[in-house]
Design a protein around this motif. Structure first.
Motif, mmCIF file in Angstrom:
data_model
loop_
_atom_site.group_PDB
_atom_site.id
_atom_site.type_symbol
_atom_site.label_atom_id
_atom_site.label_comp_id
_atom_site.label_asym_id
_atom_site.label_seq_id
_atom_site.Cartn_x
_atom_site.Cartn_y
_atom_site.Cartn_z
ATOM 1 N N LYS A 1 0.911 -1.119 -0.053
ATOM 2 C CA LYS A 1 0.134 -0.082 0.039
ATOM 3 C C LYS A 1 0.878 1.401 -0.014
ATOM 4 N N PRO A 2 0.404 2.162 -0.839
ATOM 5 C CA PRO A 2 1.474 3.402 -1.031
ATOM 6 C C PRO A 2 1.613 4.311 0.300
ATOM 7 N N PHE A 3 0.601 4.120 0.997
ATOM 8 C CA PHE A 3 0.323 5.382 1.834
ATOM 9 C C PHE A 3 1.069 4.803 3.477
ATOM 10 N N GLU A 4 1.762 3.783 3.331
ATOM 11 C CA GLU A 4 2.162 2.921 4.549
ATOM 12 C C GLU A 4 3.478 3.680 4.532
ATOM 13 N N GLU A 5 4.030 3.816 5.822
ATOM 14 C CA GLU A 5 5.387 4.703 6.044
ATOM 15 C C GLU A 5 6.491 3.721 5.689
ATOM 16 N N LYS A 6 6.209 2.334 5.969
ATOM 17 C CA LYS A 6 7.311 1.500 5.760
ATOM 18 C C LYS A 6 7.642 0.929 4.380
ATOM 19 N N GLU A 7 6.569 1.161 3.584
ATOM 20 C CA GLU A 7 6.875 0.853 2.041
ATOM 21 C C GLU A 7 7.911 1.960 1.608
ATOM 22 N N PRO A 8 9.002 1.275 0.928
ATOM 23 C CA PRO A 8 9.981 2.268 0.110
ATOM 24 C C PRO A 8 9.545 2.875 -1.156
ATOM 25 N N ARG A 9 10.016 3.925 -1.565
ATOM 26 C CA ARG A 9 9.408 4.798 -2.688
ATOM 27 C C ARG A 9 9.689 3.965 -3.898
ATOM 28 N N LEU A 10 10.746 3.080 -3.904
ATOM 29 C CA LEU A 10 11.047 2.375 -5.168
ATOM 30 C C LEU A 10 11.414 0.934 -4.771
ATOM 31 N N TYR A 11 10.910 -0.132 -5.208
ATOM 32 C CA TYR A 11 11.287 -1.771 -4.883
ATOM 33 C C TYR A 11 11.570 -2.307 -6.028
ATOM 34 N N LEU A 12 12.938 -2.685 -6.136
ATOM 35 C CA LEU A 12 13.043 -3.636 -7.377
ATOM 36 C C LEU A 12 13.763 -4.873 -6.967
ATOM 37 N N ASN A 13 13.221 -6.008 -7.815
ATOM 38 C CA ASN A 13 13.650 -7.296 -7.689
ATOM 39 C C ASN A 13 13.995 -8.018 -8.798
ATOM 40 N N ALA A 14 15.069 -8.753 -8.891
ATOM 41 C CA ALA A 14 15.287 -9.293 -10.021
ATOM 42 C C ALA A 14 15.908 -10.602 -9.800
ATOM 43 N N TYR A 15 15.567 -11.721 -10.523
ATOM 44 C CA TYR A 15 15.656 -13.152 -10.193
ATOM 45 C C TYR A 15 16.085 -13.864 -11.293
ATOM 46 N N GLN A 16 16.766 -15.001 -11.398
ATOM 47 C CA GLN A 16 17.430 -15.640 -12.238
ATOM 48 C C GLN A 16 17.587 -17.131 -11.708
ATOM 49 N N ASN A 17 17.003 -18.213 -12.431
ATOM 50 C CA ASN A 17 17.343 -19.555 -11.983
ATOM 51 C C ASN A 17 18.076 -20.396 -13.225
ATOM 52 N N LYS B 1 21.364 -12.029 2.567
ATOM 53 C CA LYS B 1 22.075 -11.231 3.309
ATOM 54 C C LYS B 1 21.423 -9.840 2.934
ATOM 55 N N THR B 2 21.231 -9.099 4.101
ATOM 56 C CA THR B 2 20.546 -7.788 3.881
ATOM 57 C C THR B 2 21.545 -6.651 4.545
ATOM 58 N N TRP B 3 21.575 -5.464 3.568
ATOM 59 C CA TRP B 3 22.420 -4.358 4.026
ATOM 60 C C TRP B 3 21.519 -3.299 4.315
ATOM 61 N N ASN B 4 21.499 -2.940 5.722
ATOM 62 C CA ASN B 4 20.613 -1.596 5.966
ATOM 63 C C ASN B 4 19.278 -1.639 5.678
ATOM 64 N N GLU B 5 18.702 -3.017 5.621
ATOM 65 C CA GLU B 5 17.267 -2.756 5.279
ATOM 66 C C GLU B 5 17.213 -2.225 3.857
ATOM 67 N N VAL B 6 17.977 -2.244 3.160
ATOM 68 C CA VAL B 6 17.920 -1.416 1.741
ATOM 69 C C VAL B 6 18.243 -2.305 0.540
ATOM 70 N N GLY C 1 18.955 -13.998 -6.729
ATOM 71 C CA GLY C 1 18.336 -12.571 -7.047
ATOM 72 C C GLY C 1 18.754 -11.631 -6.163
ATOM 73 N N VAL C 2 18.177 -10.260 -6.355
ATOM 74 C CA VAL C 2 18.606 -9.036 -5.509
ATOM 75 C C VAL C 2 17.241 -8.473 -5.303
ATOM 76 N N ARG C 3 17.131 -7.909 -4.048
ATOM 77 C CA ARG C 3 15.888 -6.822 -3.906
ATOM 78 C C ARG C 3 16.621 -5.508 -3.322
ATOM 79 N N TRP C 4 16.095 -4.397 -3.858
ATOM 80 C CA TRP C 4 16.677 -3.130 -3.450
ATOM 81 C C TRP C 4 15.611 -2.154 -3.200
ATOM 82 N N LYS C 5 15.450 -1.639 -2.022
ATOM 83 C CA LYS C 5 14.553 -0.622 -1.562
ATOM 84 C C LYS C 5 15.181 0.691 -1.436
#
Length: 752
Positions: free
Chosen positions: A237-253, A694-699, A746-750
């Motif tokens: 939900k866009p109005f929730e404070e916890k949500e990042p402005r942009l969330y990117l995800n890439a995956y490969q198997n 592994k996560t760095w700074n929740e980003v 994969g990677v996730r980037w907030k």
């Protein structure tokens, strides 16, 4: 009958307790009102809890702050509590008393830092219905590329392939196929109709904020169709404070699946916000790990896009509106099959499907601040779904148009102990299906009305009783009653029971699309040409009891839950595949039922190590041609272990192993020997998945994992794969994994 007696006993339990509390009614009465002070004015305070220390009795103040309570003669004090006020204790004298109090305002506390490590999967104690909350944290334990792959760490849901050609996965709950579970997106029906199986791939896992999973009969507010339970999906939900402005995800198997997801939000102001979700994926390799000459999964290209808007107006007015589009192209079959190859004996056997879908929805709500607990809302949605499929020389082209409207009004009766909902609904479905040389067309119009009453007695006892009446233009009028009760004998214990009726129209082609990947002939044995496929509606009653017990051991919290559900079909559209060359659809003549028993233990034996153990037992039988048999391809036993460990520097390790028991496989035919086997049992097997992240700074996060690490595969899942145009060819008898070990990263980037 024994089970029914147990149900009756559980349902009478609350009444027995209420009767016990009636003993106190013979004692003295204490009454009065509870107030708070707002700008120097004494104002009624509804929702305050009034209770007697040492006794299991109490009440709440009504909307005008008034209360009345029967008090034992020997009681000497009464306590007034409210979440945002300071408690007050008053000494009691003998005889009836009129006691009114003014509670002081919000308590001023020194700053306190509370640290709590939220679990990925939790079962609450307070809800009347047992609801399993699956958070984003749980979904991140696996790749979760789409909804069908989001239950790998959830023992309540089984996931299996529909066939060895299309790559579609379907869920099972309580031993019943996916279409018996109501799948909603924020309480609007989502995966149903033509998309009952294929639609699980239309919701990317990256978009999901969390899910609520409940077994058994659901709320009448959400309709009459749920037989086995409900899975409600909450998107970001866009109005929730916890949500990042942009969330990117890439995956490969390793098997050639590439995927990218983008979730973007924009907040214009406190009232208006929007988010845009995009998904693109491609499976570009032709993989045949079981060496049967067929692609294990089809090549595909998929695009899914969603945009929605939220508006929060003054005086409690809220609006949400959105649109979602899906475009999916698939090409599978034998390894040397090319698009356009004529489907005749001697040429490569092929599968292709093109799906286009567009849906729009709106939710309009109004909360009445001047009347606490009162609100109204309107849900609207429309769907256009079109799919064109080819399985060898068998075509299946279909279109669905659906309109859904649901108006709900909720208010309190006197105080928050009594809540009532009511409303009107309308469901309109239009289907046009062409299968081989036969056309099936139908229009279903179902207006309905419902009412649901909820009663709360402190935190001890809750009840929700609902009933709805609907009129189906093809099946006539029907009534759907449902009842849920909860009793908490102790602070960390909840016992719940439920009973309810469900009714649905079986979309027999879309829901059994996996059988099209075979040479079986389809026979429709309905007897009434005015009904869909000539068949009656499916009607079932579901009964359930469950126990949730929380505990603390060695300063760490744990939970144990056990549940038992019994589903009894009054009528069912039987899908009979007992003969190797046929799929027959007919109305139930005899018994059909499903027993489901599950136990689950969650505990943290050492710091940051979460352990989940579960065992599940099914007894699912249907009458086929006058003989009661186990339903095919359902494992009677399943055991499950999930381990999750997180280090202080945010490395996460997750490991899941499950043992799947044997399944009954009906008649199979060997075209080379001409021998037909009767009812064989598949072997049991283990399946293991693991992931490290592994996560760095929740980003920024990287993750890598493996599925089916033991590389166990069903040997030759396609019967007659070397002669796909001959009788006996069958890719639908899938009881185990059709693909081997799969490694992914994969990677996730907030970005905030």
């Amino acid at each position: 009958m024994k089970f029914l007696k147990n149900i009756v006993t559980v349902l009478y339990l609350p009444a027995m307790l209420l009767s016990a509390s009636g003993i106190y009614a013979q004692d003295r009465s204490v009454y009065g009102a509870v107030f708070e002070e707002i700008k120097g004015v004494k104002t009624p305070l509804p929702g305050a809890v009034i209770k007697i220390p040492g006794y299991d009795i109490g009440t709440q103040s009504d909307i005008d702050g008034n209360y009345r309570l029967s008090v034992p003669e020997e009681a000497n004090s009464i306590v007034f509590e409210h979440l945002s006020h300071v408690n007050d204790t008053i000494h009691l004298d003998g005889g009836p008393q009129n006691i009114s109090v003014v509670l002081r305002g919000t308590r001023q506390l020194d700053e306190v830092e509370v640290t709590y490590r939220k679990k990925g999967n939790e079962i609450g104690l307070l809800d009347t219905r047992k609801s399993e909350l699956i958070s984003e944290r749980e979904l991140l334990k696996a790749a979760c590329c789409n909804l069908s792959e989001s239950f790998e760490t959830t023992p309540s849901v089984d996931v299996s392939f529909t066939d060895a050609v299309s790559g579609y996965k379907q869920i099972q709950m309580l031993g019943l196929a996916g279409p018996y579970t109501l799948i909603t997106r924020e309480n609007i029906p989502d995966v149903r109709g033509l998309s009952a199986v294929t639609g699980l791939t239309f919701t990317p896992g990256t978009w999901i904020e969390g899910m609520q999973l409940s077994k058994g009969t659901g709320s009448v507010v959400n309709g009459y169709e749920s037989v086995a339970g409900q899975i409600n999906i909450e998107l970001r939900k866009p109005f929730e404070e916890k949500e990042p402005r942009l969330y990117l995800n890439a995956y490969q198997n390793y098997q050639g699946r590439s995927e990218g997801n983008v979730v973007y939000k924009h907040i214009f102001n406190k009232k208006l916000s929007t988010n845009l979700m995009l998904h693109g994926s491609s499976r570009w390799r032709r993989v045949d790990m079981n060496s049967d000459g067929f692609m294990d999964q089809p090549q595909n290209n998929q695009f899914v896009g969603l945009n929605r808007w939220f508006y929060f107006g003054p005086k409690g007015f809220e609006v949400q509106a959105g649109v979602k589009v899906v475009n999916l192209d698939q090409l599978g079959g034998q390894l040397n099959y090319q698009n356009g190859t004529e489907q005749v004996a001697g040429n490569p056997w092929g599968f292709k499907m093109h799906t286009k879908r567009i849906e729009g929805w709106a939710k309009i709500g109004k909360v009445f601040p001047e009347k606490k607990g009162t609100s109204t809302g309107l849900q609207l949605s429309g769907v256009h779904h079109q799919q064109d499929a080819l399985y060898g020389n068998r075509n299946y082209d279909a279109t669905q148009n659906t309109f859904y409207a649901n108006w709900i009004f909720q208010t309190l009766i006197s105080n928050t102990n009594h809540v009532i909902k009511g409303g009107l609904s309308s469901l309109v479905d239009n289907y046009n299906e062409r299968f081989e040389n036969t056309t099936f067309t139908r229009n279903e119009v179902v207006p309905g009305a419902f009412v649901e009453y909820a009663y709360n007695y402190l935190t001890k006892f809750n009840l929700i009783a609902g009933i709805r009446g609907d009129y189906h233009n093809l099946f006539g009028a029907f009534v759907t009653p449902r009842l849920h009760v909860r009793y908490a004998p102790f602070k960390r214990t909840a016992i719940r029971a439920s009973v309810g009726r469900a009714q649905r129209t079986a979309n027999i082609l879309a829901e059994n699309i996996g059988y099209m990947a075979s040479a079986r002939s389809f026979q429709f044995l309905g007897t009434d040409s005015k009904l869909p496929y000539g068949l009656k509606p499916e009607i079932a009653w579901n009964y359930g009891v469950n126990l949730t017990q929380k505990f603390r051991l060695n300063y760490r919290d744990g939970a144990f839950s056990a549940d038992y559900y019994y589903t009894d079909f009054q009528n069912q559209v039987v899908v009979d595949v007992e003969k190797y060359n046929l799929v027959r659809f007919y109305n139930l003549q005899g018994m059909s039922f499903a027993n489901s028993l599950q136990g689950q233990l969650d505990y943290e034996p050492i710091v940051r190590l979460d352990v989940r153990l579960a065992y599940r037992w099914y007894d699912v039988k249907t009458t086929y041609g006058g003989v009661l048999k186990e339903r095919p391809l359902i494992a009677k036993h399943r055991a499950f272990v999930n381990l999750g460990y997180e280090t202080r520097n945010t490395w996460r390790l997750d490991y899941t192993v499950q043992w799947v028991g044997t399944k009954r496989v009906p008649a199979l035919h060997n075209h080379l020997t001409g021998v037909t086997s009767v009812d064989v049992a598949s072997p049991s097997f283990f399946q293991m998945n693991a992931q490290i992240s592994k996560t760095w700074n929740e980003v920024f996060e990287i993750y890598a994992g493996g599925e089916n690490l033991a590389n166990f595969m069903q040997h030759r899942p396609i019967i007659g794969s070397d002669a796909p145009y001959d009788p006996g060819f069958d890719a639908s008898m899938v009881w185990g994994p059709v693909m081997g070990r799969n490694i992914y990263a994969g990677v996730r980037w907030k970005l905030r």
